[in-house]
Design a protein around this motif. Structure first.
Motif, PDB file in Angstrom:
ATOM      1  N   ALA A  11      12.639  -1.601 -10.683  1.00 25.43           N
ATOM      2  CA  ALA A  11      11.792  -1.872 -10.641  1.00 25.43           C
ATOM      3  C   ALA A  11      11.687  -3.493 -11.748  1.00 25.43           C
ATOM      4  CB  ALA A  11      10.872  -2.152 -10.257  1.00 25.43           C
ATOM      5  N   HIS A  12      11.476  -4.564 -10.927  1.00 26.89           N
ATOM      6  CA  HIS A  12      11.017  -6.094 -12.431  1.00 26.89           C
ATOM      7  C   HIS A  12       9.828  -6.550 -11.836  1.00 26.89           C
ATOM      8  CE1 HIS A  12      11.551  -8.824 -14.858  1.00 26.89           C
ATOM      9  NE2 HIS A  12      11.835  -9.469 -14.358  1.00 26.89           N
ATOM     10  N   ALA A  60      -1.052  -0.462  -4.626  1.00 30.05           N
ATOM     11  CA  ALA A  60      -1.957   0.430  -4.823  1.00 30.05           C
ATOM     12  C   ALA A  60      -0.624   1.816  -3.164  1.00 30.05           C
ATOM     13  CB  ALA A  60      -2.906   0.519  -4.059  1.00 30.05           C
ATOM     14  N   GLN A  61      -1.074   3.034  -3.674  1.00 33.71           N
ATOM     15  CA  GLN A  61      -1.142   3.834  -3.384  1.00 33.71           C
ATOM     16  C   GLN A  61      -2.017   5.174  -3.174  1.00 33.71           C
ATOM     17  OE1 GLN A  61       3.692   4.587  -5.218  1.00 33.71           O
ATOM     18  NE2 GLN A  61       4.414   3.268  -3.759  1.00 33.71           N
ATOM     19  N   TYR A  62      -1.763   6.122  -2.543  1.00 38.30           N
ATOM     20  CA  TYR A  62      -2.614   6.888  -2.014  1.00 38.30           C
ATOM     21  C   TYR A  62      -1.561   8.639  -2.779  1.00 38.30           C
ATOM     22  CZ  TYR A  62      -5.924   4.638   0.053  1.00 38.30           C
ATOM     23  OH  TYR A  62      -6.828   3.304   0.166  1.00 38.30           O
ATOM     24  N   ALA A  63      -2.234   9.686  -2.955  1.00 38.51           N
ATOM     25  CA  ALA A  63      -2.084  11.004  -4.151  1.00 38.51           C
ATOM     26  C   ALA A  63      -2.466  11.618  -3.102  1.00 38.51           C
ATOM     27  CB  ALA A  63      -0.673  10.535  -4.709  1.00 38.51           C
ATOM     28  N   TYR A 123       8.487  -0.586 -19.643  1.00 37.44           N
ATOM     29  CA  TYR A 123       8.780   0.432 -18.846  1.00 37.44           C
ATOM     30  C   TYR A 123       9.747   0.560 -18.387  1.00 37.44           C
ATOM     31  CZ  TYR A 123       9.246  -3.536 -15.825  1.00 37.44           C
ATOM     32  OH  TYR A 123       9.793  -4.745 -15.341  1.00 37.44           O
ATOM     33  N   GLU A 124       9.634   1.669 -17.459  1.00 42.37           N
ATOM     34  CA  GLU A 124      11.407   2.291 -16.855  1.00 42.37           C
ATOM     35  C   GLU A 124      11.139   2.987 -15.548  1.00 42.37           C
ATOM     36  OE1 GLU A 124      14.628   5.064 -15.328  1.00 42.37           O
ATOM     37  OE2 GLU A 124      12.550   5.643 -16.244  1.00 42.37           O
ATOM     38  N   THR A 125      11.516   2.874 -14.391  1.00 41.29           N
ATOM     39  CA  THR A 125      11.708   2.888 -13.076  1.00 41.29           C
ATOM     40  C   THR A 125      13.263   2.928 -12.572  1.00 41.29           C
ATOM     41  OG1 THR A 125      11.809   0.650 -12.501  1.00 41.29           O
ATOM     42  CG2 THR A 125       9.579   1.669 -12.382  1.00 41.29           C
ATOM     43  N   LEU A 126      13.714   3.942 -12.065  1.00 38.98           N
ATOM     44  CA  LEU A 126      14.355   4.442 -11.132  1.00 38.98           C
ATOM     45  C   LEU A 126      13.901   5.094 -10.129  1.00 38.98           C
ATOM     46  CD1 LEU A 126      17.468   4.442 -10.583  1.00 38.98           C
ATOM     47  CD2 LEU A 126      17.266   7.224 -11.624  1.00 38.98           C
ATOM     48  N   ARG A 132      11.025   1.251  -0.505  1.00 40.08           N
ATOM     49  CA  ARG A 132       9.762   0.581  -1.939  1.00 40.08           C
ATOM     50  C   ARG A 132       9.092   1.136  -2.457  1.00 40.08           C
ATOM     51  NH1 ARG A 132       9.325  -6.503  -1.788  1.00 40.08           N
ATOM     52  NH2 ARG A 132       8.614  -6.375  -4.346  1.00 40.08           N
ATOM     53  N   PHE A 133       8.441   1.796  -3.398  1.00 40.20           N
ATOM     54  CA  PHE A 133       7.818   2.296  -3.736  1.00 40.20           C
ATOM     55  C   PHE A 133       6.490   1.796  -5.631  1.00 40.20           C
ATOM     56  CE2 PHE A 133       6.734   6.770  -6.055  1.00 40.20           C
ATOM     57  CZ  PHE A 133       5.359   6.538  -5.228  1.00 40.20           C
ATOM     58  N   GLY A 134       6.014   2.336  -5.954  1.00 41.76           N
ATOM     59  CA  GLY A 134       5.425   2.050  -6.086  1.00 41.76           C
ATOM     60  C   GLY A 134       5.779   0.600  -7.700  1.00 41.76           C
ATOM     61  N   LEU A 135       6.103   0.536  -8.476  1.00 38.81           N
ATOM     62  CA  LEU A 135       6.355  -1.043  -9.729  1.00 38.81           C
ATOM     63  C   LEU A 135       6.543  -2.163  -8.654  1.00 38.81           C
ATOM     64  CD1 LEU A 135       5.075  -1.962 -11.094  1.00 38.81           C
ATOM     65  CD2 LEU A 135       7.085  -1.759 -12.633  1.00 38.81           C
TER      66      LEU A 135
END
Length: 160
Positions: A11-12, A60-63, A123-126, A132-135
């Motif tokens: 993500a960027h 936003a996401q729910y968990a 930050y770091e994402t993988l 497409r998820f999260g950030l």
């Protein structure tokens, strides 16, 4: 169902941003009349926030966790997050007042939140074989090679 993107992605997002985690715990789950209002308030708040992007919510996401529901939110700034919480014309303010009137400190329902201010590039994402998820929902979804092949490179660590 969301489309899975094969391979490794990252993500960027330009500039600073905020990660806001908010959740609740059903301390006395049988007291539905105590927690139902808080449980249903978040979807109403998010509906308004998604309809009004100028308020600053990016994604936003729910968990559902063993201790209760959690919402993961990405905001453009902490100032916008706090402005939303304090504005009596927006849905957080009346929901917060209703919660305090109904539950307050009696222990029937637990609520919590955590706010993280993230500096640009720190930050770091993988995402491997994921939609497409999260950030990546809050910003751009980019091939991992664009950000770096290692976690250190993706978070901008010196010497990586």
């Amino acid at each position: 169902m969301a489309t899975v993107i094969p391979g490794r992605m990252s993500a960027h997002i330009e500039g600073d941003f905020v990660v806001f985690l908010i959740g609740m715990r059903f301390n006395k789950p049988w007291k539905i009349h105590k927690w139902w209002g808080a449980f249903t308030a978040m979807p109403r708040m998010l509906k308004v926030l998604f309809q009004r992007p100028e308020l600053g919510l990016l994604a936003a996401q729910y968990a559902i966790t063993p201790s209760g529901p959690v919402t993961i939110q990405y905001w453009r700034s902490v100032e916008q997050l706090e402005a939303f919480a304090k504005d009596a014309s927006l849905p957080h303010h009346p929901a917060w007042r209703a919660f305090n009137k109904l539950v307050g400190g009696n222990g029937d329902v637990g609520i919590w939140h955590e706010t993280y201010l993230v500096s640009a590039g720190r930050y770091e994402t993988l995402y491997g074989n994921m939609p497409r998820f999260g950030l990546a929902q809050a910003g751009e979804h980019v091939p991992v090679a664009r950000k770096g092949e290692t976690a250190a490179a993706r978070r901008g660590a010196s010497g990586s």
